[in-house]
Design an enzyme around this catalytic site. Structure first.
Site, PDB file in Angstrom:
ATOM      1  N   ASP A 147       0.827  -1.204   0.000  1.00 38.28           N
ATOM      2  CA  ASP A 147       0.000   0.000   0.000  1.00 38.28           C
ATOM      3  C   ASP A 147       0.862   1.255   0.000  1.00 38.28           C
ATOM      4  O   ASP A 147       0.357   2.373  -0.122  1.00 38.28           O
ATOM      5  CB  ASP A 147      -0.997   0.001   1.157  1.00 38.28           C
ATOM      6  CG  ASP A 147      -0.345  -0.098   2.525  1.00 38.28           C
ATOM      7  OD1 ASP A 147       0.894  -0.197   2.602  1.00 38.28           O
ATOM      8  OD2 ASP A 147      -1.089  -0.085   3.530  1.00 38.28           O
ATOM      9  N   SER A 148       2.180   1.065   0.076  1.00 45.47           N
ATOM     10  CA  SER A 148       3.126   2.171  -0.115  1.00 45.47           C
ATOM     11  C   SER A 148       3.023   2.743  -1.523  1.00 45.47           C
ATOM     12  O   SER A 148       3.572   3.816  -1.802  1.00 45.47           O
ATOM     13  CB  SER A 148       4.558   1.708   0.164  1.00 45.47           C
ATOM     14  OG  SER A 148       4.841   0.484  -0.502  1.00 45.47           O
TER      15      SER A 148
ATOM     16  N   ASP B 221      -0.826  -6.172  -0.103  1.00 44.59           N
ATOM     17  CA  ASP B 221      -1.321  -5.506   1.095  1.00 44.59           C
ATOM     18  C   ASP B 221      -2.830  -5.318   1.039  1.00 44.59           C
ATOM     19  O   ASP B 221      -3.379  -4.921   0.000  1.00 44.59           O
ATOM     20  CB  ASP B 221      -0.684  -4.119   1.230  1.00 44.59           C
ATOM     21  CG  ASP B 221       0.537  -4.109   2.118  1.00 44.59           C
ATOM     22  OD1 ASP B 221       0.654  -4.991   2.993  1.00 44.59           O
ATOM     23  OD2 ASP B 221       1.379  -3.204   1.950  1.00 44.59           O
TER      24      ASP B 221
ATOM     25  N   LYS C 272      -1.245  -9.444   2.934  1.00 40.92           N
ATOM     26  CA  LYS C 272      -0.611  -8.958   4.165  1.00 40.92           C
ATOM     27  C   LYS C 272      -1.570  -8.006   4.862  1.00 40.92           C
ATOM     28  O   LYS C 272      -2.252  -7.214   4.216  1.00 40.92           O
ATOM     29  CB  LYS C 272       0.712  -8.245   3.882  1.00 40.92           C
ATOM     30  CG  LYS C 272       1.423  -7.760   5.160  1.00 40.92           C
ATOM     31  CD  LYS C 272       2.855  -7.348   4.887  1.00 40.92           C
ATOM     32  CE  LYS C 272       2.951  -5.987   4.214  1.00 40.92           C
ATOM     33  NZ  LYS C 272       2.477  -4.883   5.098  1.00 40.92           N
TER      34      LYS C 272
ATOM     35  N   GLU D 159       8.265  -3.856  11.602  1.00 44.09           N
ATOM     36  CA  GLU D 159       8.741  -2.567  11.094  1.00 44.09           C
ATOM     37  C   GLU D 159       9.170  -1.632  12.215  1.00 44.09           C
ATOM     38  O   GLU D 159       8.428  -1.394  13.161  1.00 44.09           O
ATOM     39  CB  GLU D 159       7.654  -1.890  10.250  1.00 44.09           C
ATOM     40  CG  GLU D 159       8.098  -0.564   9.657  1.00 44.09           C
ATOM     41  CD  GLU D 159       7.173  -0.038   8.582  1.00 44.09           C
ATOM     42  OE1 GLU D 159       7.409   1.082   8.104  1.00 44.09           O
ATOM     43  OE2 GLU D 159       6.210  -0.746   8.217  1.00 44.09           O
TER      44      GLU D 159
END
Length: 272
Positions: free
Chosen positions: A52-53, A91, A121, A190
């Site tokens: 989703d980045s 994602d 994810k 993360e």
């Protein structure tokens, strides 16, 4: 003997589990388009993540929150056409699973059916366990994500390192154990202390993939555009740039502009 060889034609979840047992590190990178994914799949990459980045690096948003499920599916469809060897994970975007486990499984099924991805994810721990249960009960391989969870950026108040305090570290450990118990095949950690990353990796039997989680976890993931040096303004401590494509691209395009302006392109050999 290391498991990961050029003879493996398709990376599976079982391969990833075995790689951890062999202490062989797992490589993971993001991709959002066919052209870049085509190159990545020829490098020996283990996991390709349609992250989703994309909201940041492809659409120019300041957070991952705006990207929609339909947009994630569109990106993933493009990447799936290129990725044949690596395991392809997608994602689940913000709003596609939070607070509604029925919606979560519907979103996950859409991703798998419409993209052909191998796994999804999802961010969060105990608070999303019902969603994770439903997704796994539908037979969809699921990767977790703990520590700094960008979809919770408004709650976290920024992108600072997570789980530095003892109670926070304990909660992360409990969430990781819960995700493994539920059936997740892997977890992304993360921006947490390296010592904690090591402890979680040693505690769990599934692979832990780090981004800013130190060298002791079972693998690493980076955003492709970041590690290629395309975004000059993004330079967190955990990032290693393997190229300076910002300047390569800029100089190449400048050269093209000048050739066009000076009537040096096309030349006779480049004309019909």
């Amino acid at each position: 003997m290391p498991l990961h060889t050029g003879d493996i034609r398709k990376i599976t979840i079982q391969h990833l589990i075995e790689m951890k047992s062999y202490c062989e590190k797992i490589s993971m990178i993001t991709a959002y388009d066919y052209s870049m994914a085509s190159i990545i799949d020829k490098t020996g990459m283990d996991i390709v993540l349609v992250g989703d980045s994309a909201s940041n690096v492809m659409a120019g948003n300041t957070t991952t929150l705006p990207i929609t499920l339909d947009q994630m599916i569109w990106y993933a469809q493009s990447v799936r056409k290129a990725v044949q060897r690596a395991l392809l994970c997608v994602d689940m975007p913000f709003g596609s699973y939070q607070g509604n486990s029925k919606k979560a499984v519907h979103s996950a099924i859409r991703i798998i059916k419409e993209t052909g991805a191998d796994a999804i994810k999802i961010e969060g721990g105990k608070e999303i366990c019902e969603s994770v249960k439903r997704i796994l009960s539908a037979g969809i391989p699921t990767m977790g994500h703990l520590g700094l969870t960008p979809q919770s950026i408004n709650k976290l108040g920024g992108y600072s390192i997570q789980a530095k305090k003892k109670d926070e570290a304990q909660r992360l450990m409990e969430d990781a154990c819960l995700l493994e118990e539920l059936g997740c095949f892997s977890i992304v950690l993360e921006k947490i202390p390296a010592k904690l990353g090591k402890q979680v990796s040693e505690k769990l039997s599934i692979p832990l993939i780090g981004i800013g989680a130190g060298p002791y976890v079972d693998g690493q993931v980076l955003v492709l555009q970041d590690m290629l040096g395309i975004n000059k303004s993004f330079a967190p401590r955990f990032l290693r740039c393997y190229a300076d494509l910002y300047n390569v691209i800029k100089k190449s395009v400048e050269h093209y502009v000048q050739d066009v302006k000076n009537a040096n392109f096309p030349n006779e050999q480049e004309s019909y």
